[in-house]
Motif scaffolding. Sequence first.
Motif, PDB file in Angstrom:
ATOM      1  N   GLY A   1       1.428  -1.508  -0.306  1.00 37.26           N
ATOM      2  CA  GLY A   1      -0.203  -0.199  -0.096  1.00 37.26           C
ATOM      3  C   GLY A   1       0.688   1.011   0.496  1.00 37.26           C
ATOM      4  O   GLY A   1       0.255   2.663   0.640  1.00 37.26           O
ATOM      5  N   GLY A   2       1.804   0.986  -0.553  1.00 40.37           N
ATOM      6  CA  GLY A   2       2.803   2.253  -0.724  1.00 40.37           C
ATOM      7  C   GLY A   2       4.269   2.256   0.623  1.00 40.37           C
ATOM      8  O   GLY A   2       4.799   3.654   0.879  1.00 40.37           O
ATOM      9  N   LYS A   3       3.903   1.683   1.044  1.00 39.99           N
ATOM     10  CA  LYS A   3       4.844   2.041   2.424  1.00 39.99           C
ATOM     11  C   LYS A   3       6.105   1.126   1.890  1.00 39.99           C
ATOM     12  O   LYS A   3       7.356   1.136   2.456  1.00 39.99           O
ATOM     13  CB  LYS A   3       4.479   0.229   3.492  1.00 39.99           C
ATOM     14  N   GLY A   4       6.512   0.376   0.905  1.00 37.25           N
ATOM     15  CA  GLY A   4       7.242   0.165   0.465  1.00 37.25           C
ATOM     16  C   GLY A   4       8.393   0.820   0.372  1.00 37.25           C
ATOM     17  O   GLY A   4       9.393   0.237  -0.188  1.00 37.25           O
ATOM     18  N   LYS A   5       8.206   1.912   0.021  1.00 35.90           N
ATOM     19  CA  LYS A   5       9.268   2.869  -0.349  1.00 35.90           C
ATOM     20  C   LYS A   5      10.142   3.007   1.048  1.00 35.90           C
ATOM     21  O   LYS A   5      10.982   3.877   0.440  1.00 35.90           O
ATOM     22  CB  LYS A   5       7.878   4.467  -0.481  1.00 35.90           C
ATOM     23  N   GLU A   6       9.447   3.048   2.242  1.00 38.39           N
ATOM     24  CA  GLU A   6      10.158   3.160   2.965  1.00 38.39           C
ATOM     25  C   GLU A   6      11.071   1.954   3.595  1.00 38.39           C
ATOM     26  O   GLU A   6      11.792   1.707   4.400  1.00 38.39           O
ATOM     27  CB  GLU A   6       9.141   3.990   4.377  1.00 38.39           C
ATOM     28  N   THR A   7       9.950   0.756   3.603  1.00 36.98           N
ATOM     29  CA  THR A   7       9.751  -0.329   4.347  1.00 36.98           C
ATOM     30  C   THR A   7      11.648  -1.526   3.717  1.00 36.98           C
ATOM     31  O   THR A   7      11.559  -2.838   4.011  1.00 36.98           O
ATOM     32  CB  THR A   7       9.108  -1.473   4.655  1.00 36.98           C
ATOM     33  N   ILE A   8      11.223  -1.487   2.118  1.00 34.86           N
ATOM     34  CA  ILE A   8      11.456  -2.530   0.911  1.00 34.86           C
ATOM     35  C   ILE A   8      12.654  -1.967   0.528  1.00 34.86           C
ATOM     36  O   ILE A   8      13.068  -0.499   0.397  1.00 34.86           O
ATOM     37  CB  ILE A   8      11.224  -3.115   0.221  1.00 34.86           C
ATOM     38  N   ALA A   9      13.684  -2.277   0.981  1.00 33.10           N
ATOM     39  CA  ALA A   9      15.543  -2.129   0.783  1.00 33.10           C
ATOM     40  C   ALA A   9      15.565  -2.765  -0.658  1.00 33.10           C
ATOM     41  O   ALA A   9      15.646  -3.556  -1.228  1.00 33.10           O
ATOM     42  CB  ALA A   9      16.910  -2.144   1.474  1.00 33.10           C
ATOM     43  N   LEU A  10      16.216  -1.953  -1.907  1.00 34.37           N
ATOM     44  CA  LEU A  10      16.600  -2.417  -3.130  1.00 34.37           C
ATOM     45  C   LEU A  10      18.292  -2.572  -2.590  1.00 34.37           C
ATOM     46  O   LEU A  10      19.252  -1.153  -2.859  1.00 34.37           O
ATOM     47  CB  LEU A  10      15.852  -2.032  -4.119  1.00 34.37           C
ATOM     48  N   HIS A  11      18.730  -3.888  -3.598  1.00 40.14           N
ATOM     49  CA  HIS A  11      20.263  -3.825  -3.723  1.00 40.14           C
ATOM     50  C   HIS A  11      20.444  -3.782  -5.304  1.00 40.14           C
ATOM     51  O   HIS A  11      20.144  -4.657  -5.717  1.00 40.14           O
ATOM     52  CB  HIS A  11      20.418  -5.531  -2.903  1.00 40.14           C
TER      53      HIS A  11
END
Length: 279
Positions: free
Chosen positions: A230-240
């Motif tokens: 729901g848009g929380k990925g911006k803060e909670t999911i890291a991209l390597h």
Amino acid sequence: MAECNVCHNKCNIPEGRIGACLARTCKNGKVVPYNYGMITSIALDPIEKKPLNLFYPGSKIVSVGSYGCNLRCPFCQNHEISYDLEDSLPCRYIAPSELADTAVDYEPQGNIGVAFTYNEPLVGYEYVVDTAKEVHQRGMKTVLVSNGCASRAVCEEVSEHIDAMNIDLKGFTDDYYEKVLHGNRQLVMDFIAHAATRCHMEVTTLVVPGYNDNDDEMERLSDWVAGLNGGKGKETIALHISRYFPRFHLDTPATDVDKIYHLADIARKNLDNVFTGNC
Ligand code: SF4
């Protein structure tokens, strides 16, 4: 003969033969994991090596791999254990309870639990689930490092028992997934989207020159990750974002470091946590 529904390959496996991943067989008309508990590698790794940067940073984790994989990446970094049969590999059986006990033994050295990694763990997901239950019973953590090419049923079963995952999102075009990797992008996206609602999630993209290194692709990929949960990925999911080196069947020169930094800057417009790897 039986059909395996673990991944997109949907292998029809004759009695006593093995599927495309080399890890599953047909026994008494039923598909079972041939590689169950057969461990080819075990090590106490820093958690950042998985890579997981936002889950117990600074800790260590007992990391195990078996053999077999359901993709055919031409640049595989672990091809010895991904594409070889058990008979040609040094491996030993470790029961789920024994592995969980080993995790406890290493607690004084900073170990927080067990990570299933190195080969593709989900082609033997039954061992992941059985072992994860034992690890949780001992109050420790479980980690999965996977290509995410697995059915919804497998995703749901495994996600219940895993505390953190790093899932490859190897690119953002169907062409790349289907023609180069022999995988299925939608399956991976569905896996990440569902698992991210159940456990801590980080995502890895290996950038290969000429295959998945354009700006637009990274813009779309990072935007999609940001929109998860729901848009929380911006803060909670890291991209390597990881640098490719020539391996296995691919001799394309290594990705330029500047290219990795450039793509990371693009991803940072969408995501708060972007890390570069192998630079
Ligand atoms: S997990 Fe292995 S046996 Fe099952 S469908 Fe995929 S490649 Fe085939």
